[in-house]
Design a protein around this motif. Structure first.
Motif, PDB file in Angstrom:
ATOM      1  N   ARG A 202      -1.155   8.561  -6.991  1.00  0.00           N
ATOM      2  CA  ARG A 202      -2.910   8.780  -6.200  1.00  0.00           C
ATOM      3  C   ARG A 202      -3.514  10.315  -5.496  1.00  0.00           C
ATOM      4  O   ARG A 202      -2.866  10.181  -5.078  1.00  0.00           O
ATOM      5  N   PRO A 203      -4.215  10.579  -6.397  1.00  0.00           N
ATOM      6  CA  PRO A 203      -5.411  12.428  -6.156  1.00  0.00           C
ATOM      7  C   PRO A 203      -5.373  11.338  -4.455  1.00  0.00           C
ATOM      8  O   PRO A 203      -6.153  10.508  -4.327  1.00  0.00           O
ATOM      9  N   ALA A 204      -5.100  12.590  -3.592  1.00  0.00           N
ATOM     10  CA  ALA A 204      -4.819  12.313  -2.211  1.00  0.00           C
ATOM     11  C   ALA A 204      -6.574  11.742  -1.659  1.00  0.00           C
ATOM     12  O   ALA A 204      -6.612  11.306  -0.845  1.00  0.00           O
ATOM     13  N   GLU A 205      -7.127  13.231  -2.391  1.00  0.00           N
ATOM     14  CA  GLU A 205      -8.715  12.568  -1.837  1.00  0.00           C
ATOM     15  C   GLU A 205      -9.230  11.436  -2.161  1.00  0.00           C
ATOM     16  O   GLU A 205     -10.648  10.797  -1.884  1.00  0.00           O
ATOM     17  N   GLU A 206      -8.948  10.382  -3.402  1.00  0.00           N
ATOM     18  CA  GLU A 206      -9.141   9.119  -3.158  1.00  0.00           C
ATOM     19  C   GLU A 206      -8.908   8.165  -2.449  1.00  0.00           C
ATOM     20  O   GLU A 206      -9.223   7.169  -2.523  1.00  0.00           O
ATOM     21  N   ILE A 207      -7.580   8.840  -1.957  1.00  0.00           N
ATOM     22  CA  ILE A 207      -6.314   7.558  -0.602  1.00  0.00           C
ATOM     23  C   ILE A 207      -7.687   7.101   0.088  1.00  0.00           C
ATOM     24  O   ILE A 207      -7.672   5.234   0.786  1.00  0.00           O
ATOM     25  N   PRO A 208      -9.081   7.219   0.878  1.00  0.00           N
ATOM     26  CA  PRO A 208      -9.244   7.140   2.060  1.00  0.00           C
ATOM     27  C   PRO A 208     -10.438   5.509   1.462  1.00  0.00           C
ATOM     28  O   PRO A 208     -10.766   4.617   1.719  1.00  0.00           O
ATOM     29  N   ARG A 209     -10.781   5.488   0.080  1.00  0.00           N
ATOM     30  CA  ARG A 209     -10.951   4.711  -0.252  1.00  0.00           C
ATOM     31  C   ARG A 209     -10.442   3.823  -0.711  1.00  0.00           C
ATOM     32  O   ARG A 209     -10.781   2.841  -1.541  1.00  0.00           O
ATOM     33  N   ILE A 210      -9.249   3.747  -0.399  1.00  0.00           N
ATOM     34  CA  ILE A 210      -8.486   3.017  -0.838  1.00  0.00           C
ATOM     35  C   ILE A 210      -7.724   1.742   0.149  1.00  0.00           C
ATOM     36  O   ILE A 210      -8.114   0.843  -0.304  1.00  0.00           O
ATOM     37  N   VAL A 211      -7.130   2.451   0.505  1.00  0.00           N
ATOM     38  CA  VAL A 211      -6.381   2.049   1.845  1.00  0.00           C
ATOM     39  C   VAL A 211      -7.230   1.076   2.857  1.00  0.00           C
ATOM     40  O   VAL A 211      -6.880   0.889   3.534  1.00  0.00           O
ATOM     41  N   SER A 212      -8.783   1.329   2.800  1.00  0.00           N
ATOM     42  CA  SER A 212     -10.044   0.778   3.720  1.00  0.00           C
ATOM     43  C   SER A 212      -9.549  -1.270   3.179  1.00  0.00           C
ATOM     44  O   SER A 212      -9.924  -2.123   4.186  1.00  0.00           O
TER      45      SER A 212
ATOM     46  N   ASP B 101       2.025  16.262  -3.215  1.00  0.00           N
ATOM     47  CA  ASP B 101       2.616  17.523  -3.519  1.00  0.00           C
ATOM     48  C   ASP B 101       1.518  18.183  -4.555  1.00  0.00           C
ATOM     49  O   ASP B 101       0.812  18.742  -3.785  1.00  0.00           O
ATOM     50  N   ASP B 102       2.231  19.962  -5.063  1.00  0.00           N
ATOM     51  CA  ASP B 102       1.504  20.501  -5.756  1.00  0.00           C
ATOM     52  C   ASP B 102      -0.018  20.251  -5.949  1.00  0.00           C
ATOM     53  O   ASP B 102      -1.110  21.072  -6.068  1.00  0.00           O
ATOM     54  N   ASP B 103      -0.130  19.531  -6.746  1.00  0.00           N
ATOM     55  CA  ASP B 103      -1.352  19.047  -7.437  1.00  0.00           C
ATOM     56  C   ASP B 103      -2.562  17.623  -6.224  1.00  0.00           C
ATOM     57  O   ASP B 103      -3.655  17.765  -6.865  1.00  0.00           O
ATOM     58  N   GLY B 104      -1.138  18.119  -5.349  1.00  0.00           N
ATOM     59  CA  GLY B 104      -2.379  17.318  -4.447  1.00  0.00           C
ATOM     60  C   GLY B 104      -2.737  16.097  -3.951  1.00  0.00           C
ATOM     61  O   GLY B 104      -3.391  14.625  -3.564  1.00  0.00           O
ATOM     62  N   CYS B 105      -1.508  15.436  -5.433  1.00  0.00           N
ATOM     63  CA  CYS B 105      -0.919  13.713  -5.373  1.00  0.00           C
ATOM     64  C   CYS B 105      -0.083  13.364  -4.431  1.00  0.00           C
ATOM     65  O   CYS B 105       0.740  14.019  -3.850  1.00  0.00           O
ATOM     66  N   ILE B 106      -0.365  11.543  -4.256  1.00  0.00           N
ATOM     67  CA  ILE B 106       0.647  11.535  -2.513  1.00  0.00           C
ATOM     68  C   ILE B 106       1.853  11.313  -3.596  1.00  0.00           C
ATOM     69  O   ILE B 106       2.270  10.981  -4.451  1.00  0.00           O
ATOM     70  N   THR B 107       3.373  11.839  -2.756  1.00  0.00           N
ATOM     71  CA  THR B 107       4.876  11.242  -2.940  1.00  0.00           C
ATOM     72  C   THR B 107       4.996  10.591  -2.078  1.00  0.00           C
ATOM     73  O   THR B 107       5.518  10.267  -2.433  1.00  0.00           O
ATOM     74  N   ARG B 108       4.238  10.141  -1.039  1.00  0.00           N
ATOM     75  CA  ARG B 108       5.045   9.182   0.321  1.00  0.00           C
ATOM     76  C   ARG B 108       4.134   8.866   1.175  1.00  0.00           C
ATOM     77  O   ARG B 108       2.925   9.802   1.949  1.00  0.00           O
ATOM     78  N   ALA B 109       4.243   7.550   1.198  1.00  0.00           N
ATOM     79  CA  ALA B 109       2.879   7.038   2.756  1.00  0.00           C
ATOM     80  C   ALA B 109       3.769   6.121   4.000  1.00  0.00           C
ATOM     81  O   ALA B 109       5.221   5.317   3.656  1.00  0.00           O
ATOM     82  N   ASN B 110       3.223   6.312   4.975  1.00  0.00           N
ATOM     83  CA  ASN B 110       3.558   5.418   5.832  1.00  0.00           C
ATOM     84  C   ASN B 110       2.901   5.095   7.046  1.00  0.00           C
ATOM     85  O   ASN B 110       1.709   6.630   7.272  1.00  0.00           O
TER      86      ASN B 110
ATOM     87  N   PHE C 291       1.135  -1.046  -0.222  1.00  0.00           N
ATOM     88  CA  PHE C 291       0.534  -0.017   0.012  1.00  0.00           C
ATOM     89  C   PHE C 291       1.157   1.096  -0.324  1.00  0.00           C
ATOM     90  O   PHE C 291       0.586   2.101  -0.711  1.00  0.00           O
ATOM     91  N   GLU C 292       1.962   1.019   1.332  1.00  0.00           N
ATOM     92  CA  GLU C 292       3.188   3.119   1.085  1.00  0.00           C
ATOM     93  C   GLU C 292       3.275   2.492  -0.483  1.00  0.00           C
ATOM     94  O   GLU C 292       3.684   4.083  -0.656  1.00  0.00           O
ATOM     95  N   GLN C 293       3.591   2.047  -1.390  1.00  0.00           N
ATOM     96  CA  GLN C 293       4.056   2.057  -2.595  1.00  0.00           C
ATOM     97  C   GLN C 293       2.924   2.555  -3.833  1.00  0.00           C
ATOM     98  O   GLN C 293       2.921   3.703  -4.011  1.00  0.00           O
ATOM     99  N   PHE C 294       1.691   1.681  -3.936  1.00  0.00           N
ATOM    100  CA  PHE C 294       0.902   1.838  -4.962  1.00  0.00           C
ATOM    101  C   PHE C 294       0.029   3.297  -4.794  1.00  0.00           C
ATOM    102  O   PHE C 294      -0.811   3.797  -5.544  1.00  0.00           O
ATOM    103  N   VAL C 295       0.296   3.648  -3.138  1.00  0.00           N
ATOM    104  CA  VAL C 295      -0.951   5.491  -3.211  1.00  0.00           C
ATOM    105  C   VAL C 295      -0.308   6.107  -3.564  1.00  0.00           C
ATOM    106  O   VAL C 295      -0.566   7.101  -3.994  1.00  0.00           O
ATOM    107  N   VAL C 296       1.557   5.914  -3.942  1.00  0.00           N
ATOM    108  CA  VAL C 296       2.114   7.209  -4.555  1.00  0.00           C
ATOM    109  C   VAL C 296       1.314   7.638  -6.447  1.00  0.00           C
ATOM    110  O   VAL C 296       1.157   6.448  -7.308  1.00  0.00           O
TER     111      VAL C 296
END
Lengths: 449, 306
Positions: free
Chosen positions: A49-59, A394-403, A42-47
């Protein structure tokens, strides 16, 4: 020449695990280890992605507690985008969270753990199941199945999806609650609370009151604890500060955003799972069973140890009785089951408390957000323990790093200690049978991994 | 009926999250009825049947009339387990979208295993070093039909509880289970006028609707300019009623996989947008149109793309 006995898979737990028991020449336990193998990535493949989509991916990290990942991520992305949800947004999120705790606790106690206590740790494995319980006590089993379904149905009727939810969104919640929905949820919440109280009474009489010294010693270790409390020291699931307790009961507190200064992650050469330890104690990390260092536990027992009190009356009364008997902190590993049912009562009381807050039906449930570069940490208390999500955009609101530090990760180190303690206490000169192996698993099962 | 006389059910999970198993347990009274009709012989979540003493060399699984496998295939161990399930089960069901199309974990297929290991275990932090032996992983996440023959595909993330029980009951009766072949849109009651937005925006503010009115009075989310995968996603999530995400006033992201099993949700969606005159260039993350169906070689690392 050593021998390795494997338990594979560890069963009636909520994921994949194996236990290896290493015996020396004399048949004594030289070591015992719990292996949890998973590379989901997950810490790889959320990179990207638009951040607002993350809550429905990491579920999808966990289908048993998807709401916890959904909400920890939503809170983290709120922080990335500096979007503050309106009061109703937070109340609706917490309502869903405590409802999700309800089904999880019923599942763990009755479906997974209780067969060991009600049907016996020995004997035919095929009978030691929820199906066996349904044959022995059909009315109880039917009520358990229906009450779990009721909690899930309440979530689905109000929030759309119960498993892999979508209703928490950056800035708040996707829909307000209507008065009709409020009344429906209040009726269901009362039914759940009544059941929770009966369930705790039942378990106290049939299980907990029968705990012998051997039960309380099974897999028991002396560790610290981590959980979440509010400013008054009350137990909290949805928000608050993290409170870290040393084995002697001394506590310190920190904001979730500062987790990396107080906790550290590491990988042992033999393990495929990361471990977390208390960096704040400045004693490093050791799994030496005689002198562990840096080891703390999360989950139900940890939360009841770190909180000063519970802000709902029935759960508080139960906490007082529990504490009068076992002290604070209580270290008995199997006491996590008792703590779980006290938390079940709290979760049901909290459902009704949230529904009684007039702000919960406010139609303003979401603050619109703008993508931007930022970093956000979000945390909640999941059934399995403190859950921390940490994202950078990042500036576009996409994920660059996750822990991500999930509940079970905190407990990997103490579960290993508990497995070793249980194995060393039970295995005498290489004599191993199915019952003994199941008792070792019971030490793991208490953690609800 | 005695345990021995009942049809046997065997359940395994591979690269999965347990959500499909939770859906099965959400069936309430129908679950109780089902438990009376089958004999569960293997189900690690609920029962203590072990793999036997052949760990590493293989798995000892009991024979069963019906086998449910959730999750895709991502490691050699999962592959061996899947093959043993295939050998031991008369009818093998791909249970949930991870098994049928890879699901969310197949998003990993955009990176190599080594890249993923380096990200998850960043050695530069000093305290985290990789303990994984990379050779235990397959090169990517597979749907189970890429590895063994599958008798029935039951998609959904997770599948609907009553659909799961319905499928098992049909198989017990010797009938072919009936699953919908219609799209999410064909189950959706929202209002479509054919005159929607010409672009799509990110879901950063809620849809427009009157919360006091029934869902059938809400304008189609795609026509409101929100990317909604309803046109290219097979339905069934809401049973006979409104799709679940739409009930939450949230657009569909495709979790049941493509309408036709071998469809490509990315290409199908770009086509659907084009035929409605919607400019696809506004989509920030196009490959995520394969968010739930990245197995079967559809999602690849950049260096392997043509």
């Amino acid at each position: 020449m050593t021998q390795v006995i494997s338990i594979q898979p560890v069963t009636r737990i909520e994921g994949h695990a194996r236990i290896d028991i290493h015996l020396d020449d004399a048949g004594r336990v030289a070591d015992a280890r719990l292996h949890i193998a998973a590379l989901r990535g997950f810490e790889q493949f959320v990179v990207g992605r638009p951040a607002e989509e993350i809550p429905r991916i990491v579920s999808r990290i966990c289908g048993i507690c998807p709401w916890m990942h959904h909400l920890a991520a939503a809170k983290a992305i709120d922080n990335c985008f500096a979007a503050t949800p309106p009061p109703a947004g937070h109340l609706l999120r917490e309502l869903c969270q405590v409802l999700a705790h309800v089904h999880d606790k019923i599942l763990h106690f009755f479906f997974l753990a209780a067969p060991d206590f009600l049907l016996g740790a020995a004997g035919d494995y095929a009978a030691r199941t929820i199906m066996g319980l349904a044959r022995r006590e059909p009315e109880l089993a039917a009520e358990v199945v229906r009450m779990r379904q009721l909690g899930q149905t309440m979530l689905e009727r109000f929030a759309g999806k119960a498993i892999h939810p979508v209703a928490a969104v950056v800035g708040g919640f996707a829909k307000p609650m209507s008065e009709a929905e409020l009344r429906d949820l209040q009726a269901g919440g009362q039914a759940l609370l009544d059941f929770a109280c009966r369930a705790l009474d039942y378990a106290r009489e049939k299980v907990f009151a029968r705990f012998e010294d051997d039960d309380l010693a099974l897999g028991t270790i002396a560790t610290g604890f981590l959980g979440t409390v509010d400013g008054q020291g009350n137990l909290r699931f949805y928000d608050g500060v993290l409170r870290l307790m040393r084995p002697d009961g001394a506590t310190s507190e920190f904001a979730a955003a500062d987790y990396a200064r107080h906790l550290a992650e590491r990988v042992e050469p033999w393990s495929t799972a990361k471990m977390v330890y208390a960096r704040a104690w400045n004693e490093g990390f050791s799994l030496d069973p005689e002198a562990p260092r840096g080891v703390y536990r999360v989950n139900t027992l940890a939360r009841l140890n770190v909180c000063d009190r519970i802000a709902t009356p029935r759960a508080q009364a139960e906490l007082e009785a529990f504490r009068a008997r076992f002290g604070r902190p209580a270290q008995g590993t199997l006491l996590a089951h008792w703590a779980r049912l006290i938390e079940l009562v709290y979760a049901c009381e909290r459902v009704l408390e949230l529904l009684a807050d007039a702000r919960i039906i406010d139609p303003v449930v979401r603050t619109p957000a703008e993508p931007r570069a930022g970093r956000g940490v979000g945390h909640v208390e999941a059934p399995r323990g403190t859950l921390i999500h940490d994202y950078t955009t990042d500036d576009d609101g996409c994920i660059t790093r996750a822990n991500l530090i999930v509940g079970t990760t905190h407990n990997i180190a103490p579960m290993n200690l508990s497995v070793r303690r249980a194995a060393a206490g039970l295995v005498a000169e290489g004599e191993i049978d199915a019952e003994l192996l199941n008792r070792i698993e019971m030490a793991v099962r208490a953690y609800d991994p | 009926m005695s345990d021995q006389a009942r049809p046997r059910l065997s359940c395994e999970w591979l690269h999965a999250c347990a959500g499909c198993e939770m859906a099965l347990l959400n069936c309430g009274d129908r679950l109780l009825g089902l438990l009376d009709r089958v004999s569960i012989v293997h189900f690690p979540l609920l029962m203590d049947h072990k793999y036997g003493d052949r760990a590493g060399a293989g798995f000892d699984l009991p024979r069963a009339e019906i086998g449910l496998v959730s999750g895709g295939v991502a490691s050699r161990e999962q592959l061996a387990l899947l093959r043993t399930m295939r050998e031991s089960c008369k009818t093998l069901v791909a249970f949930g979208t991870c098994a049928t199309h890879g699901g969310i974990p197949a998003l990993r297929n955009q990176w190599t295993v080594d890249q993923t290991l380096r990200t998850v275990f960043p050695e530069d932090e000093g305290e985290c070093s990789s303990a994984f032996d990379g050779s235990s992983f397959l090169d990517r996440v597979y749907g189970i039909d890429e590895q063994v023959a599958v008798d029935l595909f039951l998609p959904g993330c997770p599948p609907r509880p009553e659909t799961i029980v319905g499928v098992i009951e049909a198989l017990l009766a010797g009938e072919q289970p009936q699953l919908t072949e219609k799209s999410v849109c064909e189950h959706c009651p929202t209002i479509r006028t054919g005159k929607g937005q010409r672009t799509v925006r990110r879901f950063l503010a809620n849809a427009e609707y009157d919360p006091g009115e029934p869902i059938g009075s809400m304008r189609c989310l795609l026509e409101q300019g929100l990317l909604c995968m309803g046109p290219v996603t097979v339905g069934g999530c809401g049973g006979g009623e409104t799709p679940l995400c739409i009930r939450a006033r949230v657009p569909c992201r495709g979790c049941y996989g493509p309408v036709r099993r071998n469809g490509n949700q990315l290409l199908d969606m770009l086509n659907a947008l084009a035929s409605n005159g919607i400019d696809h260039r506004a989509i920030v993350d196009r490959r995520s149109l394969l968010r739930f169906s990245g197995a079967h070689g559809l999602l690849k690392p950049p260096e392997k793309r043509r």
